[in-house]
Motif scaffolding. Structure first.
Motif, PDB file in Angstrom:
ATOM      1  N   ALA A 615       0.806  -1.043   0.080  1.00  0.00           N
ATOM      2  CA  ALA A 615       0.091  -0.053   0.117  1.00  0.00           C
ATOM      3  C   ALA A 615       0.785   1.277   0.114  1.00  0.00           C
ATOM      4  N   GLY A 616       1.955   1.227   0.832  1.00  0.00           N
ATOM      5  CA  GLY A 616       2.778   2.504   0.926  1.00  0.00           C
ATOM      6  C   GLY A 616       3.370   2.526  -0.502  1.00  0.00           C
ATOM      7  N   LEU A 617       4.090   1.418  -0.977  1.00  0.00           N
ATOM      8  CA  LEU A 617       4.695   1.621  -2.238  1.00  0.00           C
ATOM      9  C   LEU A 617       3.700   2.202  -3.381  1.00  0.00           C
ATOM     10  N   VAL A 618       2.402   1.755  -3.421  1.00  0.00           N
ATOM     11  CA  VAL A 618       1.405   2.127  -4.517  1.00  0.00           C
ATOM     12  C   VAL A 618       1.280   3.421  -4.361  1.00  0.00           C
ATOM     13  N   ARG A 619       0.771   4.045  -2.988  1.00  0.00           N
ATOM     14  CA  ARG A 619       0.662   5.296  -2.984  1.00  0.00           C
ATOM     15  C   ARG A 619       1.586   6.475  -2.968  1.00  0.00           C
ATOM     16  N   THR A 620       2.903   5.771  -2.720  1.00  0.00           N
ATOM     17  CA  THR A 620       4.063   6.963  -2.656  1.00  0.00           C
ATOM     18  C   THR A 620       4.878   6.963  -3.531  1.00  0.00           C
ATOM     19  N   GLY A 621       4.845   5.769  -4.652  1.00  0.00           N
ATOM     20  CA  GLY A 621       5.706   5.585  -5.509  1.00  0.00           C
ATOM     21  C   GLY A 621       5.818   6.610  -6.818  1.00  0.00           C
ATOM     22  N   PRO A 622       4.628   6.677  -7.203  1.00  0.00           N
ATOM     23  CA  PRO A 622       4.479   7.806  -8.428  1.00  0.00           C
ATOM     24  C   PRO A 622       5.026   9.364  -7.732  1.00  0.00           C
ATOM     25  N   MET A 623       4.759   9.545  -6.509  1.00  0.00           N
ATOM     26  CA  MET A 623       4.949  10.861  -6.047  1.00  0.00           C
ATOM     27  C   MET A 623       6.449  11.142  -5.846  1.00  0.00           C
ATOM     28  N   ILE A 624       7.079   9.745  -5.331  1.00  0.00           N
ATOM     29  CA  ILE A 624       8.449   9.823  -5.071  1.00  0.00           C
ATOM     30  C   ILE A 624       9.165  10.045  -6.257  1.00  0.00           C
ATOM     31  N   THR A 625       8.815   9.180  -7.495  1.00  0.00           N
ATOM     32  CA  THR A 625       9.394   9.157  -8.831  1.00  0.00           C
ATOM     33  C   THR A 625       9.040  10.724  -9.386  1.00  0.00           C
ATOM     34  N   ALA A 626       8.032  11.341  -9.348  1.00  0.00           N
ATOM     35  CA  ALA A 626       7.574  12.591  -9.684  1.00  0.00           C
ATOM     36  C   ALA A 626       8.659  13.481  -9.028  1.00  0.00           C
ATOM     37  N   ALA A 627       8.673  13.591  -7.788  1.00  0.00           N
ATOM     38  CA  ALA A 627       9.602  14.422  -6.864  1.00  0.00           C
ATOM     39  C   ALA A 627      11.123  14.301  -7.282  1.00  0.00           C
ATOM     40  N   ALA A 628      11.480  13.230  -7.575  1.00  0.00           N
ATOM     41  CA  ALA A 628      12.852  12.839  -7.761  1.00  0.00           C
ATOM     42  C   ALA A 628      13.211  13.446  -9.365  1.00  0.00           C
ATOM     43  N   LEU A 629      12.260  13.280 -10.244  1.00  0.00           N
ATOM     44  CA  LEU A 629      12.312  13.835 -11.637  1.00  0.00           C
ATOM     45  C   LEU A 629      12.438  15.177 -11.665  1.00  0.00           C
ATOM     46  N   LEU A 630      11.378  15.960 -10.835  1.00  0.00           N
ATOM     47  CA  LEU A 630      11.381  17.296 -10.771  1.00  0.00           C
ATOM     48  C   LEU A 630      12.874  18.004 -10.288  1.00  0.00           C
ATOM     49  N   LEU A 631      13.096  17.274  -9.054  1.00  0.00           N
ATOM     50  CA  LEU A 631      14.486  17.804  -8.611  1.00  0.00           C
ATOM     51  C   LEU A 631      15.659  17.626  -9.508  1.00  0.00           C
ATOM     52  N   VAL A 632      15.702  16.414 -10.434  1.00  0.00           N
ATOM     53  CA  VAL A 632      16.661  16.120 -11.394  1.00  0.00           C
ATOM     54  C   VAL A 632      16.654  17.308 -12.454  1.00  0.00           C
ATOM     55  N   VAL A 633      15.348  17.837 -12.644  1.00  0.00           N
ATOM     56  CA  VAL A 633      15.437  18.985 -13.688  1.00  0.00           C
ATOM     57  C   VAL A 633      16.225  20.247 -13.220  1.00  0.00           C
ATOM     58  N   VAL A 634      15.805  20.335 -11.774  1.00  0.00           N
ATOM     59  CA  VAL A 634      16.311  21.804 -11.136  1.00  0.00           C
ATOM     60  C   VAL A 634      17.675  21.452 -10.938  1.00  0.00           C
ATOM     61  N   THR A 635      18.185  20.450 -10.591  1.00  0.00           N
ATOM     62  CA  THR A 635      19.774  20.159 -10.368  1.00  0.00           C
ATOM     63  C   THR A 635      20.407  20.003 -11.739  1.00  0.00           C
ATOM     64  N   GLY A 636      19.823  19.525 -12.679  1.00  0.00           N
ATOM     65  CA  GLY A 636      20.383  19.286 -14.050  1.00  0.00           C
ATOM     66  C   GLY A 636      20.912  20.526 -14.617  1.00  0.00           C
ATOM     67  N   ALA A 637      19.995  21.455 -14.608  1.00  0.00           N
ATOM     68  CA  ALA A 637      20.254  22.848 -15.082  1.00  0.00           C
ATOM     69  C   ALA A 637      21.608  23.424 -14.523  1.00  0.00           C
ATOM     70  N   PHE A 638      22.121  23.086 -13.008  1.00  0.00           N
ATOM     71  CA  PHE A 638      23.212  23.307 -12.501  1.00  0.00           C
ATOM     72  C   PHE A 638      24.296  22.531 -13.073  1.00  0.00           C
ATOM     73  N   ALA A 639      24.067  21.356 -13.706  1.00  0.00           N
ATOM     74  CA  ALA A 639      25.011  20.414 -14.286  1.00  0.00           C
ATOM     75  C   ALA A 639      25.546  21.080 -15.663  1.00  0.00           C
TER      76      ALA A 639
END
Length: 699
Positions: A615-639
């Protein structure tokens, strides 16, 4: 506690909204003045021997370090000895303002052979600037840099102050470019994730305000402390990134409650009690992780701690005040602006993540073993890592200041960065002669030249071969410090400062690790009431972080793929690795907290460990992946930065986020919880009662 706070925010939503906006916007407008107070310095350990040498040379011998080195190339067909060349250069140098230039040593006034090439086509002038702080030196350099060129001659400007000036300008420009790239892409991704324009705009709004508010904090700190220019870059990266993460979690939970039929008031209370509680815990852990940088004596690390701590704290505060107030005002209107492709179905346990969870639960060891082995393999290169300091190679190849520094180091070794300063105190002339002889015999020493003398204090200049961050240079510094000539022998200069800074970081690292581990164990126990889950979180975070360091060593030091990133393989800055470590460890526990909060919520609802993890993985997995993707975009600009330092941070964050949001959080953590079984929820009775009395859990 958090549920009650959510109810208060809903009831006083307009008051909370107005107060938060006035305080943050007003403070941010005042904080814009921080850009005039930032400095590019603070890399030295004030308690080190190299720092002591700088003070002796300047205060007792009256010799300031040459922060600016000007390389003049004579026109074709003439030499630097030509009377016309000499008059033109001398007139240009004489015209420099005396309140900006404290000392000057040039070939034409001294005729020192070491200040000209053998063919006399090039010659040097070294300038010591007026000022006791990096900001003052930069101000003095600003006044003279445009007056250094001489008509008819090629003029190249180098030196530590000039390099730091170039790094500051590039850092500021990179900040603007990073925001211009990351903000539109982030907003677009949020629209895709949420499916509505209104919901997507909220995290970006909070992120912008978090950056704005952190500028006010940094300007306030700059009134009494030295704040490095990278503090703003770190504040921007973390302020935007974490506010978006926190907004994603909070807005997502609010919309989930609305979809389940809750009223806006109940949805806000539940969102704050669940996602808001997770935000509070994760932000506290990240702030403490960044506070670990304060154990180090270097001001640039402290500055990045100030920037990161202020940005994360403000992002969390806004996510617990302004954001719930906005949701309360919007109510169901948060769903306005729906895009055509918006999905209507919530993730179910029969979907992809549910099937992944089932497979992991059936064979946890089959998943955990290879993943741990793979992370260990990625970490192997870090065993051969070496550490250096910021020099001209942080600038991209071909940058004018870097080209100048490389030319000076090649043709004028005594004026290059890899030059040590040896101070002898209480040593007679015979002792000075013995010291000179012994220093000359040390491997890597190119020669010994007198620098200054006064009373019983003598300073010598010792150019070294190779890289100032190399093992050979560090060994030469230690060998010089070990010389016994009947008095004090102190060694400074850039290679000594590099070695001393690395030693200071190595000495402070265990304290920082202790702070991170203790904070994680205590806070996660108070949040979840388990002894083993926090221990598992620390071990998993450490494993992922070590793997990230291994990848960075493989690329930035060993040089594999360095051409694709347009970076120069070299020893990595230990201070930047410490920063990456603090941020990555904090983010790892951030995602761990978000996942475990839903697992514990299901467990408290009566689910078995297996069902709770699913239940925890189903509920949070998409959000964690989305949060990481968004942070990759932010930090990727610094790369994409022109500074190798910022590229290292950006690439390190991307690697860590990709690893954490995929194999670690989706596969490894569920497998480990399954292997722990019922023991995952165990805590001794006395500790359990302490956790219950703390009242920080939500049932």
């Amino acid at each position: 506690m958090f549920s009650a706070w959510g109810a208060v925010v809903h009831a006083r939503r307009w008051v909370v909204l107005v107060v938060a906006l006035v305080v943050v916007v007003g403070g941010g407008l005042w904080g814009l003045g921080v850009f005039d107070e930032l400095a590019q310095g603070g890399y030295d350990d004030p308690g080190s021997q190299s720092y002591q040498v700088d003070r002796v040379v300047e205060d007792e011998l009256g010799s300031k370090p040459a922060g600016v080195v000007v390389l003049y190339t004579a026109p074709d067909g003439v030499t630097v000895d030509d009377p016309g060349v000499a008059r033109a250069v001398t007139a240009s140098l004489d015209a420099l303002p005396a309140d900006a230039v404290a000392q000057r040593v040039d070939y034409w006034s001294t005729r020192q052979p070491a200040l000209a090439t053998p063919d006399k086509t090039k010659a040097l002038a070294t300038l010591s600037l007026v000022g006791d702080s990096p900001a003052a030196l930069q101000s003095a350099y600003d006044r003279i840099k445009d007056r250094l060129p001489v008509d008819g001659m090629r003029t190249q400007v180098g030196g530590q102050v000039a390099i730091e000036h170039s790094m500051t300008e590039r850092s500021t420009d990179d900040l603007v470019v990073a925001e211009a790239i990351s903000l539109p892409i982030t907003l677009l991704l949020l629209v895709v994730i949420f499916g509505t324009l209104v919901a997507a705009a909220l995290p970006v709004l909070v992120g912008g305000l978090a950056i704005f508010g952190s500028l006010a904090v940094l300007r306030l700190l700059s009134l009494g402390l030295e704040v490095n220019t990278f503090a703003v870059n770190v504040a921007t990266l973390l302020g935007l990134g974490m506010a978006i993460d926190y907004g994603l979690f909070t807005v997502g939970r609010y919309r989930e409650e609305l979809a389940a039929g809750a009223t806006p008031r109940a949805a806000v209370a539940t969102a704050v009690a669940t996602a808001g509680r997770t935000v509070a815990f994760s932000a506290t852990l990240l702030v403490i992780a960044l506070a670990g940088l304060l154990v180090f004596p270097m001001d640039f690390l402290r500055s990045m701690a100030y920037g990161g701590m202020s940005a994360v704290a403000i992002a969390a505060l806004l996510s617990l005040t302004l954001l719930p107030a906005l949701l309360s005002v919007l109510g169901h209107r948060v769903e306005r602006g729906a895009v055509p492709w918006r999905g209507r179905r919530a993730p179910t346990e029969a979907g992809f993540l549910g099937r992944v969870a089932d497979r992991v639960m059936r064979r946890p060891l089959l998943f955990a073993g290879p993943i741990v082995a793979g992370l260990v393999v990625l970490a192997i290169p870090v065993t051969g890592a070496s550490f250096g300091a910021a020099d001209e190679r942080q600038l991209p190849p071909g940058a004018p200041d870097r080209v100048t520094a490389e030319t000076i180091a090649r043709e004028f070794p005594a004026a290059g960065q890899n030059t040590a300063t040896v101070v002898l105190r209480g040593v007679d002339q015979a002792g000075v002669a013995r010291a000179t002889e012994r220093i000359t015999g040390i491997p890597g020493v190119l020669g010994v030249q007198p620098m200054a003398a006064k009373g019983d204090v003598v300073a010598l200049t010792v150019p070294l071969a190779g890289d100032p961050a190399s093992r050979q240079s560090a060994d030469a510094v230690q060998a010089m410090r070990a010389i016994d000539v009947g008095g004090d022998v102190l060694v400074g200069g850039f290679p000594a400062r590099t070695a001393d800074s690395v030693d200071a970081i190595e000495a402070g690292a265990p304290w920082m690790v202790a702070i991170l581990v203790a904070a994680t164990l205590v806070l996660m126990f108070l949040a979840f009431g388990s002894v083993l889950l926090p221990v598992k979180a620390v071990l998993v975070s450490a494993l992922g972080l070590t793997a990230t360091f291994g990848v960075l060593t493989f690329v930035f030091e060993d040089g594999h793929g360095a051409g694709l990133l347009d970076v120069t393989p070299q020893p990595m800055q230990a201070g930047m690795l410490v920063l990456v470590g603090a941020v990555v460890f904090g983010l790892s526990t951030d995602y761990e907290t978000f996942l475990l909060s839903r697992v514990v919520e299901a467990r408290q609802g009566g689910a078995s460990t297996r069902d709770a993890v699913r239940a925890g993985l189903v509920r949070t997995g998409p959000m964690i992946t989305a949060a990481a993707l968004l942070l990759v975009v932010v930090t990727g600009a610094f790369a994409l930065s022109g500074l190798q330092t910022m590229r290292l941070i950006g690439v390190g964050m991307i690697v860590a986020l990709v690893l954490d949001a995929t194999v670690v959080r989706v596969l490894l953590v569920p497998a480990l919880i399954r292997l722990l079984g019922a023991a995952a929820w165990w805590a001794p009775g006395p500790l359990r009662r302490v956790q219950e009395r703390a009242g920080l859990s939500e049932t």
